[in-house]
Design a protein around this motif. Structure first.
Motif, short mmCIF file in Angstrom:
data_model
loop_
_atom_site.label_atom_id
_atom_site.label_comp_id
_atom_site.label_asym_id
_atom_site.label_seq_id
_atom_site.Cartn_x
_atom_site.Cartn_y
_atom_site.Cartn_z
N THR A 54 0.85 -1.19 0.00
CA THR A 54 0.00 0.00 0.00
C THR A 54 0.89 1.24 0.00
O THR A 54 2.04 1.20 0.38
CB THR A 54 -0.92 0.05 1.23
N ARG A 55 0.27 2.33 -0.44
CA ARG A 55 0.97 3.58 -0.54
C ARG A 55 1.47 4.06 0.83
O ARG A 55 2.53 4.64 0.95
CB ARG A 55 -0.03 4.60 -1.06
N GLY A 56 0.65 3.81 1.85
CA GLY A 56 1.03 4.22 3.20
C GLY A 56 2.31 3.54 3.65
O GLY A 56 3.20 4.16 4.20
N ARG A 57 2.40 2.23 3.37
CA ARG A 57 3.59 1.50 3.77
C ARG A 57 4.81 1.96 2.97
O ARG A 57 5.92 2.09 3.50
CB ARG A 57 3.37 0.00 3.55
N TRP A 58 4.57 2.22 1.71
CA TRP A 58 5.63 2.72 0.85
C TRP A 58 6.25 4.00 1.43
O TRP A 58 7.46 4.10 1.58
CB TRP A 58 5.02 2.97 -0.54
N LEU A 59 5.37 4.93 1.81
CA LEU A 59 5.86 6.20 2.37
C LEU A 59 6.49 5.97 3.74
O LEU A 59 7.52 6.57 4.06
CB LEU A 59 4.72 7.22 2.46
N LEU B 126 -1.07 12.22 1.12
CA LEU B 126 -0.82 11.13 0.16
C LEU B 126 -2.09 10.32 -0.06
O LEU B 126 -2.41 9.92 -1.17
CB LEU B 126 0.27 10.22 0.71
N ARG B 127 -2.83 10.06 1.02
CA ARG B 127 -4.04 9.24 0.90
C ARG B 127 -5.17 10.03 0.25
O ARG B 127 -5.90 9.51 -0.58
CB ARG B 127 -4.47 8.78 2.27
N ARG B 128 -5.31 11.29 0.69
CA ARG B 128 -6.47 12.08 0.27
C ARG B 128 -6.30 12.67 -1.11
O ARG B 128 -7.17 12.62 -1.95
CB ARG B 128 -6.67 13.26 1.23
N ARG B 129 -5.15 13.35 -1.28
CA ARG B 129 -5.06 14.29 -2.38
C ARG B 129 -4.08 13.89 -3.46
O ARG B 129 -4.26 14.29 -4.59
CB ARG B 129 -4.66 15.68 -1.84
#
Lengths: 350, 295
Positions: free
Chosen positions: A107-112, A345-348
């Motif tokens: 997921t993008r969150g983990r990536w960041l 990152l998640r929202r926008r």
């Protein structure tokens, strides 16, 4: 994800590590010699009470490396923000590779999180090593520095102890956040530099003096806290001024220094001159009377007229307390920006 | 029929501009689906939404029954090859495969090795030094070795020369046959899709103009040519897709199941390209209700 982050980061990591290694080796080799010369000099000057001259001479001799290493520590966090922080996300956005990596099973969150965690930790380690090595090395110089460059002085404080670690973490996350917002590398770097410089400027000006309530005290006048004595024209009034130092508390960060008259009224602020009714043609303040201890007798004479220095200052003993508080403040700023970058990152960013 | 992709009134806005609006679409499983449409029709936006790269402004989208990009497990089931097949220029071919292996739980290392070997990709070559065709093939290899149930590709061949394009599409056809995966790929070149797709969706201005199996589409669409006056007595129950007139002649593209027996018209078959162009024809804007060709 850790492997990929390391693979992308290893070039600049190795380079930075090499530069830091050279720096610490040089400091480690020259540090003991510097310390022993300081000790020897101190032993030599103590019996005949000429340590002030020794301090001046010793500091003058090593001023260039002193300024150089301090500058390295001050610049490191800014460089981290510029070259590690700002391009971290923008480089991917510009090359379109975020589309590649966002579609692996991560997921993008983990990536960041991995990127921020790993490189942020590296930035903090680099700044911590650099800051503590310089603090150790420059200890003899910090003890003999003029008040403007003492340990608590705004520029030097930020180049010592653990505060650089906080600056580096903040600068890095600031760079990443700006990068996520503006999405282009060069503008992101420019904005990061401007914002970071503004924060670093505002901190000692606006925040640091109030981290703890400053000490307020009244001091007798002496050559430590007096800026100078000046005669206006031929036979005009004698004017004196204070400077940002207080007797008996070497290395303090003096925030304000006022001159009071015998009734306790403030007659001049820091750097301002005020007239005093003493004679320079005869008595202790006349040039003929100036003995080996300069104007000491003159200051005694002015003291006896009731003039005093009223100063607010942060004593040197608070150095480490201030270091921890300031590092804590930057840690909070860092956490805030981190939270914001995840949210954005998640929202926008889509 | 199960769906790989379902969207309801899906919309995506950038600032004030809608890149996709009110898009309702249902893509069945088990096909190689071609998504065609003019530039700016919203293909890339739709596919990015399906890949979880974008979040919708309005409406809903589900891919394989889940919200795209919501969990690592969902991401593992969908492969996505973005437009221009982005790769890390500084990483070698081998490192890209390692990246895939590290980041994907269902990674098929044997497949990745075999495919890149078969394609003649030198493992020590940096991706930045590869040709466009090799880059596309490496990106496809990454997408396939992930072992997804659905592979989404956005204009994968747009920047390739004709030879590389044919090799890429051939590789794709073989892979879909071997691994039984559903594929959605977009292009604005119908000739490319004709070779690999068995299902076609025409998207114009965010709206599905027609969707159906290629064979079925070709069997039910006809071009009628006749004298100009014949158009006046055209049966009202025929679904007209596009009409063009010259002084003496009318050409009509229609969709119909029963055969045409009117002797006033000469009936001919359509190529897939003509069919798509008929649907993209702006002059028939008023007939924009989506048409679903039933099985």
């Amino acid at each position: 994800m850790i492997w990929l982050t390391w693979r992308q980061f290893r070039g600049s990591a190795v380079m930075t590590a090499a530069v830091l290694l050279v720096l610490t080796v040089v400091l480690a080799l020259t540090g003991p010699d510097l310390a022993s010369r300081y000790t020897a000099g101190l032993a030599g000057c103590t019996p005949d009470d000429t340590c002030d001259q020794f301090f001046d001479r010793f500091f003058d001799e090593h001023q260039l490396p002193f300024v150089a290493v301090s500058f390295v520590v001050l610049a490191l966090p800014a460089l981290v923000g510029l070259f590690w922080g700002a391009p971290l996300i923008t480089r991917e956005l510009e090359a379109g590779t975020h589309l590649l990596v966002w579609n692996q099973s991560v997921t993008r969150g983990r990536w960041l999180a991995v990127k921020l965690g790993l490189i942020g930790l590296a930035a903090m380690t680099a700044a911590c090593v650099c800051g503590l090595a310089v603090t150790w090395w420059s200890d003899p110089l910090d003890k003999s520095a003029v008040p403007d460059l003492a340990l608590m002085a705004p520029l030097v404080f930020g180049a010592r102890g653990i505060a650089p670690m906080g600056y580096a973490a903040f600068a890095f996350v600031l760079g990443v956040t700006v990068g996520i917002l503006v999405r282009r590398t060069l503008p992101a770097m420019a904005i990061t530099l401007v914002v970071f410089a503004a924060v670093q400027f505002a901190m000692p000006q606006l925040v640091r003096p109030h981290l703890m309530p400053p000490v307020t005290a009244t001091f007798e006048l002496s050559q430590v806290n007096m800026g100078g004595i000046r005669v206006e024209g031929q036979g005009g009034p004698v004017r004196i001024s204070t400077r940002l130092a207080v007797p008996g508390h070497a290395g303090s960060w003096v925030l304000s220094s006022d001159l009071l008259d015998s009734s306790g009224r403030r007659i001049a602020g820091g750097g301002e001159e005020a007239p005093v009714p003493v004679s320079v043609t005869s008595g202790p303040c006349s040039p003929q009377e100036a003995g080996p201890h300069g104007l000491d007798a003159c200051w005694l004479e002015i003291n006896s007229l009731g003039y005093r220095q009223h100063a607010t200052y942060q004593p040197l003993e608070r150095f480490w307390a201030f270091q921890w508080i300031e590092t804590g403040i930057y840690a909070l700023l860092t956490l805030g920006l981190t939270w914001f970058s995840f949210w954005w990152l998640r929202r926008r960013l889509s | 029929m199960t769906s790989v992709l379902q969207a309801q009134a899906l919309g995506k806005r950038y600032g004030k501009r809608w890149a996709l609006s009110d898009c309702t679409i249902d893509i069945p499983a088990g096909h190689v689906v071609g998504l065609v449409g003019p530039n700016g029709a919203g293909k890339t936006t739709l596919l990015k939404l399906a890949g979880g790269q974008l979040q919708p402004t309005t409406g809903d989208i589900t891919v394989l029954g889940e919200r795209p990009g919501s969990t690592p497990a969902q991401l593992a089931r969908v492969g996505f090859v973005a437009q221009d097949t982005p790769l890390y220029a500084a990483l070698t071919v081998a490192e890209h495969l390692r990246l895939g292996a590290r980041l994907n739980p269902r990674w098929d290392a044997a497949l990745a090795r075999e495919r890149s070997g078969h394609l003649g990709l030198d493992p020590s070559h940096r991706a930045g030094k590869l040709s466009g065709g090799q880059r596309a093939q490496l990106a496809l290899t990454l997408g396939l070795a992930k072992r997804p149930e659905l592979l989404i590709m956005d204009e994968p061949v747009a920047s390739l020369d004709p030879l590389a394009r044919r090799e890429f599409l051939q590789g794709l056809t073989e892979a879909t046959a071997d691994h039984k995966l559903s594929v959605v790929l977009s292009s604005h070149l119908v000739s490319d899709l004709e070779k690999v797709c068995d299902y076609l969706i025409v998207l114009v201005d965010s709206r599905v103009r027609v969707a159906g199996e290629v064979d079925r589409l070709l069997a039910t669409h006809h071009r009628l040519t006749g004298a100009r006056h014949a158009f006046d007595r055209f049966p009202s129950d025929q679904r007209v897709i596009s009409v063009s007139h010259t002084d003496r002649q009318s050409t009509v593209v229609i969709r119909t199941d029963p055969p045409i027996h009117d002797p006033a018209w000469t009936v001919s078959r359509l190529s897939l390209e003509d069919l798509v162009l008929a649907y993209m024809d702006k002059s028939t804007e008023n007939r924009r209700a989506p048409l679903e060709v039933q099985q």
